[in-house]
Write a protein that holds these residues in place. Sequence first.
Motif, PDB file in Angstrom:
ATOM      1  N   SER A 154       0.820  -1.219   0.000  1.00 45.19           N
ATOM      2  CA  SER A 154       0.000   0.000   0.000  1.00 45.19           C
ATOM      3  C   SER A 154       0.848   1.260   0.000  1.00 45.19           C
ATOM      4  O   SER A 154       0.323   2.370  -0.133  1.00 45.19           O
ATOM      5  CB  SER A 154      -0.944   0.014   1.208  1.00 45.19           C
ATOM      6  OG  SER A 154      -0.234   0.204   2.422  1.00 45.19           O
ATOM      7  N   GLN A 155       2.174   1.097   0.131  1.00 45.72           N
ATOM      8  CA  GLN A 155       3.092   2.231   0.205  1.00 45.72           C
ATOM      9  C   GLN A 155       3.924   2.310  -1.077  1.00 45.72           C
ATOM     10  O   GLN A 155       4.580   1.347  -1.466  1.00 45.72           O
ATOM     11  CB  GLN A 155       4.024   2.088   1.417  1.00 45.72           C
ATOM     12  CG  GLN A 155       3.288   1.989   2.743  1.00 45.72           C
ATOM     13  CD  GLN A 155       2.448   3.218   3.020  1.00 45.72           C
ATOM     14  OE1 GLN A 155       2.934   4.351   2.903  1.00 45.72           O
ATOM     15  NE2 GLN A 155       1.198   3.015   3.409  1.00 45.72           N
ATOM     16  N   VAL A 156       3.900   3.479  -1.711  1.00 49.77           N
ATOM     17  CA  VAL A 156       4.558   3.616  -3.003  1.00 49.77           C
ATOM     18  C   VAL A 156       6.059   3.369  -2.909  1.00 49.77           C
ATOM     19  O   VAL A 156       6.662   2.809  -3.841  1.00 49.77           O
ATOM     20  CB  VAL A 156       4.248   4.994  -3.628  1.00 49.77           C
ATOM     21  CG1 VAL A 156       4.883   6.121  -2.823  1.00 49.77           C
ATOM     22  CG2 VAL A 156       4.682   5.038  -5.086  1.00 49.77           C
ATOM     23  N   ASN A 157       6.679   3.724  -1.794  1.00 45.07           N
ATOM     24  CA  ASN A 157       8.116   3.490  -1.676  1.00 45.07           C
ATOM     25  C   ASN A 157       8.448   1.998  -1.673  1.00 45.07           C
ATOM     26  O   ASN A 157       9.496   1.589  -2.186  1.00 45.07           O
ATOM     27  CB  ASN A 157       8.664   4.163  -0.415  1.00 45.07           C
ATOM     28  CG  ASN A 157       8.733   5.676  -0.553  1.00 45.07           C
ATOM     29  OD1 ASN A 157       8.713   6.208  -1.662  1.00 45.07           O
ATOM     30  ND2 ASN A 157       8.803   6.379   0.562  1.00 45.07           N
TER      31      ASN A 157
ATOM     32  N   ALA B 217      12.685  -1.912  -8.155  1.00 39.41           N
ATOM     33  CA  ALA B 217      14.100  -1.564  -8.310  1.00 39.41           C
ATOM     34  C   ALA B 217      14.989  -2.756  -7.991  1.00 39.41           C
ATOM     35  O   ALA B 217      16.022  -2.975  -8.646  1.00 39.41           O
ATOM     36  CB  ALA B 217      14.458  -0.381  -7.414  1.00 39.41           C
ATOM     37  N   ALA B 218      14.586  -3.563  -7.007  1.00 42.65           N
ATOM     38  CA  ALA B 218      15.362  -4.755  -6.663  1.00 42.65           C
ATOM     39  C   ALA B 218      15.400  -5.733  -7.833  1.00 42.65           C
ATOM     40  O   ALA B 218      16.442  -6.336  -8.126  1.00 42.65           O
ATOM     41  CB  ALA B 218      14.767  -5.426  -5.432  1.00 42.65           C
TER      42      ALA B 218
ATOM     43  N   LEU C   7      -6.522  -3.168  -3.241  1.00 43.78           N
ATOM     44  CA  LEU C   7      -6.804  -2.484  -4.507  1.00 43.78           C
ATOM     45  C   LEU C   7      -5.726  -1.468  -4.870  1.00 43.78           C
ATOM     46  O   LEU C   7      -5.156  -1.527  -5.963  1.00 43.78           O
ATOM     47  CB  LEU C   7      -8.168  -1.805  -4.434  1.00 43.78           C
ATOM     48  CG  LEU C   7      -8.621  -1.051  -5.691  1.00 43.78           C
ATOM     49  CD1 LEU C   7      -8.590  -1.926  -6.930  1.00 43.78           C
ATOM     50  CD2 LEU C   7     -10.010  -0.461  -5.484  1.00 43.78           C
ATOM     51  N   LYS C   8      -5.417  -0.564  -3.945  1.00 45.62           N
ATOM     52  CA  LYS C   8      -4.370   0.414  -4.249  1.00 45.62           C
ATOM     53  C   LYS C   8      -3.038  -0.276  -4.493  1.00 45.62           C
ATOM     54  O   LYS C   8      -2.257   0.129  -5.375  1.00 45.62           O
ATOM     55  CB  LYS C   8      -4.245   1.432  -3.115  1.00 45.62           C
ATOM     56  CG  LYS C   8      -3.228   2.529  -3.408  1.00 45.62           C
ATOM     57  CD  LYS C   8      -3.093   3.509  -2.240  1.00 45.62           C
ATOM     58  CE  LYS C   8      -2.034   4.561  -2.524  1.00 45.62           C
ATOM     59  NZ  LYS C   8      -1.866   5.491  -1.363  1.00 45.62           N
ATOM     60  N   GLY C   9      -2.759  -1.345  -3.738  1.00 39.55           N
ATOM     61  CA  GLY C   9      -1.506  -2.072  -3.937  1.00 39.55           C
ATOM     62  C   GLY C   9      -1.383  -2.640  -5.341  1.00 39.55           C
ATOM     63  O   GLY C   9      -0.304  -2.622  -5.947  1.00 39.55           O
ATOM     64  N   VAL C  10      -2.492  -3.143  -5.881  1.00 38.23           N
ATOM     65  CA  VAL C  10      -2.487  -3.656  -7.256  1.00 38.23           C
ATOM     66  C   VAL C  10      -2.291  -2.512  -8.254  1.00 38.23           C
ATOM     67  O   VAL C  10      -1.520  -2.626  -9.211  1.00 38.23           O
ATOM     68  CB  VAL C  10      -3.792  -4.428  -7.538  1.00 38.23           C
ATOM     69  CG1 VAL C  10      -3.930  -4.756  -9.021  1.00 38.23           C
ATOM     70  CG2 VAL C  10      -3.830  -5.704  -6.703  1.00 38.23           C
TER      71      VAL C  10
END
Length: 245
Positions: A61-64, A71-72, A112-115
């Motif tokens: 749920s966190q954009v970072n 990035a990994a 939902l936001k995570g997807v």
Amino acid sequence: MARLAGKVAVVTGAGSGMGAATVARFCQEGARVVAVDSSGAQEDIAARCGEQCIAYQGDVSQVNSIRGMLAAAAEHFGGLDILFNNAGIQGPIADTADYSEDDFDRVIAVNLKGVFLGMKYAIPLMLERGGGSIVNTSSMASLVSFPGMSGYCASKGGVSMLTKLVAAEYAARGIRVNAILPGAIDTGMTRAMPKDYIDGAVAATLMGRIGTPDEIANLAVFLASDESSFITGTLTPVDGGYTIV
């Protein structure tokens, strides 16, 4: 030949259940995998797979966290071909008038936001490689209602529609997007639900049993692989026949 040889995948919700089973299958099929979870359990999952799998701890749920897990994949394995947006939470079971706003917001944020965030930031990486495959975990709860689960049903309905939307937007650019709609599957989430709730779901399942994480992983491998190269925008129930009557 391994079905995912040369592919780089990110799997969220990788610490247990369907995510852990899919990480194992992806690795067996030759993919290099970033196993993502918020629990820490992804470390053991990755260790079992060896050097072709690395663990990443994050909250989808966190954009970072989303940016970090992608990035990994790029830094360790050179890019991204497959994203399995599988992380999800159930939330409480309560009638809508008794369902707290905080609980609703949290379920929507993860499921939902995570997807949405996963797809938003994965798509540019896939376009750099000429395309890719995104597999989202929705639910049979996006097709039929489960009283007491307003946050979960709403979030999974959103995942199903977002799957079709993004599939339409990127079909001509080489990115396929499909969703798996599990029924009652033997996972920690399911085992934590009230017994009468699960017993009722199994009783309404035509095949008369609960599903296994491996049965979800089997479909995830197919949708991630080139075997499904002419398939996009699909919502496939894996529910033992629950939603067909």
